[in-house]
Design a protein around this motif. Sequence first.
Motif, PDB file in Angstrom:
ATOM      1  N   GLN A   1       1.030  -0.944  -0.168  1.00 18.23           N
ATOM      2  CA  GLN A   1       0.363   0.390  -0.438  1.00 18.23           C
ATOM      3  C   GLN A   1       1.633   1.477  -0.253  1.00 18.23           C
ATOM      4  O   GLN A   1       0.402   1.883  -1.143  1.00 18.23           O
ATOM      5  CB  GLN A   1      -1.170   0.105   1.069  1.00 18.23           C
ATOM      6  CG  GLN A   1      -2.242  -1.060   1.188  1.00 18.23           C
ATOM      7  CD  GLN A   1      -3.027  -0.787   1.783  1.00 18.23           C
ATOM      8  OE1 GLN A   1      -3.415  -0.074   2.020  1.00 18.23           O
ATOM      9  NE2 GLN A   1      -3.816  -1.724   2.316  1.00 18.23           N
ATOM     10  N   THR A   2       2.068   0.577   0.707  1.00 16.68           N
ATOM     11  CA  THR A   2       2.732   2.486   0.401  1.00 16.68           C
ATOM     12  C   THR A   2       2.997   2.715  -1.149  1.00 16.68           C
ATOM     13  O   THR A   2       3.478   3.722  -0.960  1.00 16.68           O
ATOM     14  CB  THR A   2       3.932   2.296   2.252  1.00 16.68           C
ATOM     15  OG1 THR A   2       3.820   1.431   3.023  1.00 16.68           O
ATOM     16  CG2 THR A   2       5.358   3.343   1.131  1.00 16.68           C
TER      17      THR A   2
ATOM     18  N   PRO B   1      -5.711   5.417 -10.960  1.00 17.90           N
ATOM     19  CA  PRO B   1      -6.278   3.229 -11.573  1.00 17.90           C
ATOM     20  C   PRO B   1      -4.604   3.017 -10.896  1.00 17.90           C
ATOM     21  O   PRO B   1      -3.582   2.832 -12.019  1.00 17.90           O
ATOM     22  CB  PRO B   1      -6.519   3.368 -12.196  1.00 17.90           C
ATOM     23  CG  PRO B   1      -7.368   4.859 -13.735  1.00 17.90           C
ATOM     24  CD  PRO B   1      -6.246   5.729 -12.516  1.00 17.90           C
ATOM     25  N   PHE B   2      -4.704   2.157 -10.583  1.00 20.29           N
ATOM     26  CA  PHE B   2      -3.760   1.298  -9.696  1.00 20.29           C
ATOM     27  C   PHE B   2      -4.223  -0.383 -10.141  1.00 20.29           C
ATOM     28  O   PHE B   2      -4.505  -0.296  -8.747  1.00 20.29           O
ATOM     29  CB  PHE B   2      -3.353   1.268  -8.793  1.00 20.29           C
ATOM     30  CG  PHE B   2      -1.726   0.414  -8.671  1.00 20.29           C
ATOM     31  CD1 PHE B   2      -0.370   1.482  -8.395  1.00 20.29           C
ATOM     32  CD2 PHE B   2      -1.338  -0.943  -7.794  1.00 20.29           C
ATOM     33  CE1 PHE B   2       0.583   0.836  -8.329  1.00 20.29           C
ATOM     34  CE2 PHE B   2      -0.504  -0.832  -7.678  1.00 20.29           C
ATOM     35  CZ  PHE B   2       1.035  -0.123  -8.501  1.00 20.29           C
ATOM     36  N   PHE B   3      -3.712  -1.487 -10.764  1.00 16.07           N
ATOM     37  CA  PHE B   3      -4.502  -2.235 -10.711  1.00 16.07           C
ATOM     38  C   PHE B   3      -3.309  -3.753 -10.597  1.00 16.07           C
ATOM     39  O   PHE B   3      -1.867  -3.490 -10.827  1.00 16.07           O
ATOM     40  CB  PHE B   3      -5.260  -2.963 -11.846  1.00 16.07           C
ATOM     41  CG  PHE B   3      -5.989  -1.547 -12.006  1.00 16.07           C
ATOM     42  CD1 PHE B   3      -7.302  -1.461 -11.570  1.00 16.07           C
ATOM     43  CD2 PHE B   3      -6.499  -1.663 -13.514  1.00 16.07           C
ATOM     44  CE1 PHE B   3      -7.652  -0.367 -11.731  1.00 16.07           C
ATOM     45  CE2 PHE B   3      -7.160   0.389 -13.594  1.00 16.07           C
ATOM     46  CZ  PHE B   3      -8.379  -0.061 -12.802  1.00 16.07           C
TER      47      PHE B   3
ATOM     48  N   GLU C   1      -3.631 -12.119   0.515  1.00 12.11           N
ATOM     49  CA  GLU C   1      -4.056 -12.031   1.560  1.00 12.11           C
ATOM     50  C   GLU C   1      -4.083 -10.386   1.535  1.00 12.11           C
ATOM     51  O   GLU C   1      -4.911  -9.068   1.982  1.00 12.11           O
ATOM     52  CB  GLU C   1      -4.584 -12.616   3.347  1.00 12.11           C
ATOM     53  CG  GLU C   1      -5.184 -11.832   4.074  1.00 12.11           C
ATOM     54  CD  GLU C   1      -5.109 -12.387   4.696  1.00 12.11           C
ATOM     55  OE1 GLU C   1      -6.195 -12.858   5.959  1.00 12.11           O
ATOM     56  OE2 GLU C   1      -3.822 -12.556   5.664  1.00 12.11           O
ATOM     57  N   ALA C   2      -2.753 -10.202   1.600  1.00  8.17           N
ATOM     58  CA  ALA C   2      -2.302  -8.561   1.480  1.00  8.17           C
ATOM     59  C   ALA C   2      -2.786  -7.989   0.452  1.00  8.17           C
ATOM     60  O   ALA C   2      -2.286  -6.648   0.652  1.00  8.17           O
ATOM     61  CB  ALA C   2      -0.854  -8.990   1.730  1.00  8.17           C
TER      62      ALA C   2
ATOM     63  N   ALA D   1      -5.423  -4.740   0.029  1.00  7.54           N
ATOM     64  CA  ALA D   1      -4.756  -2.567  -0.359  1.00  7.54           C
ATOM     65  C   ALA D   1      -6.166  -2.254  -1.632  1.00  7.54           C
ATOM     66  O   ALA D   1      -6.190  -1.761  -2.384  1.00  7.54           O
ATOM     67  CB  ALA D   1      -3.689  -3.570  -1.777  1.00  7.54           C
ATOM     68  N   LEU D   2      -6.871  -3.345  -1.565  1.00  6.23           N
ATOM     69  CA  LEU D   2      -8.114  -3.285  -2.229  1.00  6.23           C
ATOM     70  C   LEU D   2      -8.973  -1.876  -1.386  1.00  6.23           C
ATOM     71  O   LEU D   2      -9.860  -1.606  -2.336  1.00  6.23           O
ATOM     72  CB  LEU D   2      -9.035  -4.440  -2.341  1.00  6.23           C
ATOM     73  CG  LEU D   2      -9.045  -5.348  -3.989  1.00  6.23           C
ATOM     74  CD1 LEU D   2      -9.884  -6.548  -3.596  1.00  6.23           C
ATOM     75  CD2 LEU D   2      -8.380  -4.646  -5.257  1.00  6.23           C
TER      76      LEU D   2
END
Length: 648
Positions: free
Chosen positions: A447-448, A463-465, A489-490, A494-495
């Motif tokens: 996420q950072t 947007p980031f996918f 899971e990590a 981030a969603l």
Amino acid sequence: MKKLTAAFLLAFFIMGSARADVKLARIFSSNMVLQHGLNNPVWGWADKGEKITVLFAGKTITTKAGKDGKWQVKLPAMEYGGPYTLLVEGKNQLKLDNILIGEVWVCSGQSNMEWVVANSNNSAREMAAANYPNLRMFTVPQKVAQHPVEDVDGGEWEVCSPETVGHFSAVGYFFARNLQKELDVPIGMIHTSWGGTVAETWISPQNIEKDPDFAAALSELKQLDLSKYRQQRVEKMAALFGGELPSKDTGLQDGKAVFAAADLADQNWTSLPVPQLWEAAGYPDVDGVAWYRTKINLTKAQAEQAAELHLGKVDDTDMTWVNDRLAGQTNRYDLDRIYLLEPGTLKEGENVLAVRVVDTGGGGGIYGEPAELFLKVGAEKIELAGNWKFKMTEVAVGSMELGPNSYPTLLYNGMLEPLIPYGIKGAIWYQGESNADRAVQYRRVFQTLIKDWRQQWGLGDFPFFWVQLANFMQPAVQPVESSWAELREAQTMALELPNTGQALAIDIGEANDIHPRNKQDVGKRLALNALKVAYGKEVVHSGPVYESMEVNGNQVIIHFKETGSGLLAKDKYGYLKAFAIAGADKKFYWAKGEIRDSKSVVVYSDEVEKPVAVRFGWADNPDDLNLYNREGLPAIPFRTDTWEGITK
């Protein structure tokens, strides 16, 4: 007078040759795609104070180079179209042709993003059909850098054709191809990736230094004298070996495994936990040869039974002996070692197991999950995980060089900073394999990274996918803990960030290959996210997502969202697989599952009377996962518990 004239002409020539021609950053070349609807920055370098004129699509923009020689202009926002010509005039003139206005995406990550079309499924047919002149790709040269650099070392925008597409990033290409077919606009991909790299090397210095796990390493990087780096690394590593790096493996002499001998005195060898890459045990960034030894005590009855040796995985190559007999050898870092022991190999009492490991790059050693290491004698399993004797016998001096994972931020500095602030729509990302053993940390680091890129580009929450890790390694016989499941899971966590999306590869991986060849479906699923999130199209872009659970006796009802037109079991009898269930004792058993309605399923097990937790697809390779929505997208692996995993 003649001497004066000659001197004047010489001085004039020297002054003229010292003049800096106006330059563009290398990301700008003929055939490039500029982002639609954006005031696209264009920048470069010239002499201090030099007047720069940029002409594009009938517009003229002027500026002056700053004190540092850098200049930048912003082109007016434009609609889709082209081709256009860009002229840059200073003391010289630059001309770029065949420029299109379209959608620009960054594609980045490690080897599965770097993987090229030529090595993907049906490559010959795919390349022959790749006639898409409005699809272009720029591939950034790989570079590590101690500090952020101004420009990349090379690269140019290439038009997609049967002749060029073979070396395009496959995921980037198939993503772009799907977008172009749906949007009917030019698509540009900026490909910047490096196989085997960790996420923290792609994060800017200013943000990775805020992370307590990496602050010290970043501080050390900033103070490095790179001219002395190699020698300092050699000296530092030599200290681990009594002052001198081992340069020749003495454990294997004239084909004889000296270090496999039963009477070898190994009391002074290092004690090392196995399984674990040796980088995590005090040998960072070291490649070469090492030996592992352990002893197994057997009864007479055990020694007389048929036996299988299971060693998990070894990075990269192993030769394995049991009681001085060669049991097997494998030259693949991603294959489970399973060796059948010939009758007479084992004996009553003490048995010696010796493994010679050769690591040619990246991680090294015996790795995997503890449950994967055992000696099977008859129906009995004797666990082998634990402390083994370890000796590094040969260090590859080449591994003493600065590599992309030696410190955080090295690839941001060398392969991302020089691209900013080129106009983009968003980014796609395929990475995580190299962080799997630190999955809990990845919750924060990933996420950072997303936030960092958005901050650096200054385009808001673009947007980031990303691609969730594919299924990989051998399927588990019974429910077990999994670092890859924790990494997935990590990624799913981030969603919670805005304008994000996740493409699953959980059903298209390959047990024996960390690089699944099916990049077509990966690109398609990423494109569905882009169509939905970035372009507002009414498409189903996600597989079923866990929402809530309720316990009803010995059954658990699982409710999902993102179910599209309904849930689907890809099984002719309608049974669901890949579910596991546990009671308060935290012991999981495989569960039976059935679709209850369009948004829920019911799971249960005869082994668990009072269930409290459910897991789905929770394994390195849940190869039997068969819950989808009717649009064909697989359900996202999940767990309902928050019990401590194995990567804390």
